[in-house]
Design a protein around this motif. Sequence first.
Motif, PDB file in Angstrom:
ATOM      1  N   MET A   1      13.178  14.375  42.567  1.00  0.00           N
ATOM      2  CA  MET A   1      13.935  14.379  41.315  1.00  0.00           C
ATOM      3  C   MET A   1      14.474  15.789  41.062  1.00  0.00           C
ATOM      4  SD  MET A   1      12.662  13.421  37.459  1.00  0.00           S
ATOM      5  CE  MET A   1      12.339  11.722  37.895  1.00  0.00           C
ATOM      6  N   PRO A   2      15.769  15.923  40.720  1.00  0.00           N
ATOM      7  CA  PRO A   2      16.331  17.248  40.439  1.00  0.00           C
ATOM      8  C   PRO A   2      15.558  17.950  39.331  1.00  0.00           C
ATOM      9  CG  PRO A   2      18.064  15.607  40.618  1.00  0.00           C
ATOM     10  CD  PRO A   2      16.770  14.865  40.618  1.00  0.00           C
ATOM     11  N   GLN A   3      15.493  19.288  39.408  1.00  0.00           N
ATOM     12  CA  GLN A   3      14.767  20.060  38.408  1.00  0.00           C
ATOM     13  C   GLN A   3      15.459  20.002  37.056  1.00  0.00           C
ATOM     14  OE1 GLN A   3      11.664  21.510  38.809  1.00  0.00           O
ATOM     15  NE2 GLN A   3      11.785  20.297  40.679  1.00  0.00           N
ATOM     16  N   GLN A  10      21.712  11.846  33.603  1.00  0.00           N
ATOM     17  CA  GLN A  10      23.106  11.412  33.734  1.00  0.00           C
ATOM     18  C   GLN A  10      23.325  10.661  35.043  1.00  0.00           C
ATOM     19  OE1 GLN A  10      25.509  14.929  33.296  1.00  0.00           O
ATOM     20  NE2 GLN A  10      25.035  15.196  31.128  1.00  0.00           N
ATOM     21  N   LEU A  11      22.719  11.166  36.108  1.00  0.00           N
ATOM     22  CA  LEU A  11      22.860  10.525  37.411  1.00  0.00           C
ATOM     23  C   LEU A  11      22.206   9.149  37.423  1.00  0.00           C
ATOM     24  CD1 LEU A  11      22.149  13.605  39.725  1.00  0.00           C
ATOM     25  CD2 LEU A  11      24.358  12.510  39.307  1.00  0.00           C
ATOM     26  N   TYR A  12      21.020   9.044  36.828  1.00  0.00           N
ATOM     27  CA  TYR A  12      20.320   7.752  36.808  1.00  0.00           C
ATOM     28  C   TYR A  12      21.041   6.755  35.899  1.00  0.00           C
ATOM     29  CZ  TYR A  12      16.431   9.844  39.335  1.00  0.00           C
ATOM     30  OH  TYR A  12      15.650  10.454  40.282  1.00  0.00           O
ATOM     31  N   ARG A  13      21.610   7.243  34.796  1.00  0.00           N
ATOM     32  CA  ARG A  13      22.385   6.346  33.925  1.00  0.00           C
ATOM     33  C   ARG A  13      23.608   5.800  34.668  1.00  0.00           C
ATOM     34  NH1 ARG A  13      21.433   5.987  28.473  1.00  0.00           N
ATOM     35  NH2 ARG A  13      19.931   7.475  27.569  1.00  0.00           N
ATOM     36  N   ALA A  14      24.265   6.676  35.414  1.00  0.00           N
ATOM     37  CA  ALA A  14      25.433   6.242  36.188  1.00  0.00           C
ATOM     38  C   ALA A  14      25.021   5.200  37.220  1.00  0.00           C
ATOM     39  CB  ALA A  14      26.086   7.445  36.867  1.00  0.00           C
ATOM     40  N   ALA A  15      23.887   5.432  37.854  1.00  0.00           N
ATOM     41  CA  ALA A  15      23.394   4.473  38.848  1.00  0.00           C
ATOM     42  C   ALA A  15      23.042   3.152  38.193  1.00  0.00           C
ATOM     43  CB  ALA A  15      22.183   5.047  39.564  1.00  0.00           C
ATOM     44  N   PRO A  24      16.758   1.971  36.062  1.00  0.00           N
ATOM     45  CA  PRO A  24      16.247   1.761  34.698  1.00  0.00           C
ATOM     46  C   PRO A  24      14.782   2.140  34.524  1.00  0.00           C
ATOM     47  CG  PRO A  24      17.591  -0.113  35.381  1.00  0.00           C
ATOM     48  CD  PRO A  24      17.382   0.743  36.599  1.00  0.00           C
ATOM     49  N   ALA A  25      13.953   1.820  35.494  1.00  0.00           N
ATOM     50  CA  ALA A  25      12.529   2.161  35.388  1.00  0.00           C
ATOM     51  C   ALA A  25      12.332   3.670  35.393  1.00  0.00           C
ATOM     52  CB  ALA A  25      11.741   1.525  36.528  1.00  0.00           C
ATOM     53  N   ILE A  26      13.140   4.385  36.173  1.00  0.00           N
ATOM     54  CA  ILE A  26      13.053   5.845  36.215  1.00  0.00           C
ATOM     55  C   ILE A  26      13.495   6.432  34.877  1.00  0.00           C
ATOM     56  CG2 ILE A  26      13.916   7.931  37.324  1.00  0.00           C
ATOM     57  CD1 ILE A  26      14.207   6.285  39.900  1.00  0.00           C
ATOM     58  N   ILE A  27      14.562   5.879  34.317  1.00  0.00           N
ATOM     59  CA  ILE A  27      15.028   6.333  33.000  1.00  0.00           C
ATOM     60  C   ILE A  27      13.946   6.083  31.957  1.00  0.00           C
ATOM     61  CG2 ILE A  27      16.722   5.931  31.164  1.00  0.00           C
ATOM     62  CD1 ILE A  27      18.753   5.250  33.391  1.00  0.00           C
ATOM     63  N   GLY A  28      13.311   4.925  32.036  1.00  0.00           N
ATOM     64  CA  GLY A  28      12.227   4.610  31.114  1.00  0.00           C
ATOM     65  C   GLY A  28      11.102   5.621  31.216  1.00  0.00           C
ATOM     66  N   ALA A  44      11.825   3.916  26.055  1.00  0.00           N
ATOM     67  CA  ALA A  44      11.223   3.719  27.372  1.00  0.00           C
ATOM     68  C   ALA A  44      10.988   2.238  27.625  1.00  0.00           C
ATOM     69  CB  ALA A  44       9.906   4.485  27.464  1.00  0.00           C
ATOM     70  N   MET A  45      10.466   1.534  26.629  1.00  0.00           N
ATOM     71  CA  MET A  45      10.217   0.102  26.764  1.00  0.00           C
ATOM     72  C   MET A  45      11.512  -0.649  27.044  1.00  0.00           C
ATOM     73  SD  MET A  45       8.106  -2.490  26.662  1.00  0.00           S
ATOM     74  CE  MET A  45       6.608  -2.287  25.671  1.00  0.00           C
ATOM     75  N   ARG A  46      12.569  -0.276  26.341  1.00  0.00           N
ATOM     76  CA  ARG A  46      13.853  -0.957  26.543  1.00  0.00           C
ATOM     77  C   ARG A  46      14.321  -0.825  27.980  1.00  0.00           C
ATOM     78  NH1 ARG A  46      19.403  -0.278  26.177  1.00  0.00           N
ATOM     79  NH2 ARG A  46      19.282   2.000  25.982  1.00  0.00           N
ATOM     80  N   TRP A  47      14.167   0.352  28.555  1.00  0.00           N
ATOM     81  CA  TRP A  47      14.596   0.581  29.930  1.00  0.00           C
ATOM     82  C   TRP A  47      13.644  -0.080  30.930  1.00  0.00           C
ATOM     83  CZ3 TRP A  47      19.207   2.081  31.486  1.00  0.00           C
ATOM     84  CH2 TRP A  47      20.035   2.743  30.574  1.00  0.00           C
ATOM     85  N   TYR A  48      12.360  -0.068  30.625  1.00  0.00           N
ATOM     86  CA  TYR A  48      11.411  -0.755  31.507  1.00  0.00           C
ATOM     87  C   TYR A  48      11.728  -2.253  31.576  1.00  0.00           C
ATOM     88  CZ  TYR A  48       8.282   3.359  31.511  1.00  0.00           C
ATOM     89  OH  TYR A  48       7.734   4.609  31.670  1.00  0.00           O
ATOM     90  N   GLU A  49      12.051  -2.828  30.425  1.00  0.00           N
ATOM     91  CA  GLU A  49      12.368  -4.258  30.398  1.00  0.00           C
ATOM     92  C   GLU A  49      13.609  -4.563  31.225  1.00  0.00           C
ATOM     93  OE1 GLU A  49      12.541  -4.944  26.205  1.00  0.00           O
ATOM     94  OE2 GLU A  49      10.419  -5.526  26.074  1.00  0.00           O
ATOM     95  N   LEU A  50      14.600  -3.662  31.173  1.00  0.00           N
ATOM     96  CA  LEU A  50      15.779  -3.834  32.004  1.00  0.00           C
ATOM     97  C   LEU A  50      15.393  -3.712  33.477  1.00  0.00           C
ATOM     98  CD1 LEU A  50      18.818  -4.183  32.422  1.00  0.00           C
ATOM     99  CD2 LEU A  50      19.088  -1.706  32.055  1.00  0.00           C
TER     100      LEU A  50
END
Length: 225
Positions: A1-3, A10-15, A24-28, A44-50
């Motif tokens: 993961m970038p420092q 931003q990168l994970y959202r784009a992905a 989504p789990a990483i964003i969560g 976090a829960m919202r992103w985990y559910e996605l």
Amino acid sequence: MPQDYREAMQLYRAASNKGNKAAPAIIGLMYADGLGVDKDYKEAMRWYELGYQRGSATAPNNIGMLYQYGKGVTTNYTEAMRWFRIVDKRGLVAATNNIGSLYDHGLGVKQSHIEALRWYRQAEKKGGHTAAANIGSFYQHGRGVPQDYAKALAWYRLASDKGNAGAPYNIGRMYDEGWGVKQDWKEAQRWYELSVQRGDPVAQPQLADLRLRLMRKQAVKGGLQ
């Protein structure tokens, strides 16, 4: 993961916007830990559910953890168990260990050390180092099995070999106190130091105390006291 966690977000959202399954789990996780964003368990829960909807292997376990510890939701051990069982069927070792922990402590289920041990053994077979350490603790304290220091030490060594941080501390304690082994403070020190190197928070004060005892013992030998 970038420092730079903000850039990483931003990168994970784009992905995620492109349908990536893992993002989504990483964003969560980043929301849960406050990496690059303000800590927000509900988000976090919202992103985990996605992530779960997209087939993430880890998202259901993370959802279960939020329910178990009441982070962003009301504590609900039954719901935690439900999510752990979902991902256990997918082979995630952490979930298998977590089910064992619920039985171990009687959280949402009738406490059963025998049932906990059964789940810990399953987790260990999947490669879980935490489960191996838990099994060692069962043998050390005689929970669900007859107390057996030799077996406890063997399981702690196995957990340590797999990289567990707490197992070296437990081995150190056995040498420190002479539980099932000849008391050996030098050997205990070696194991405490390994545990500290791996980041176990319990080991540091025990190591400091042991070093003080060793200094006093050396002083007595040298006739300085």
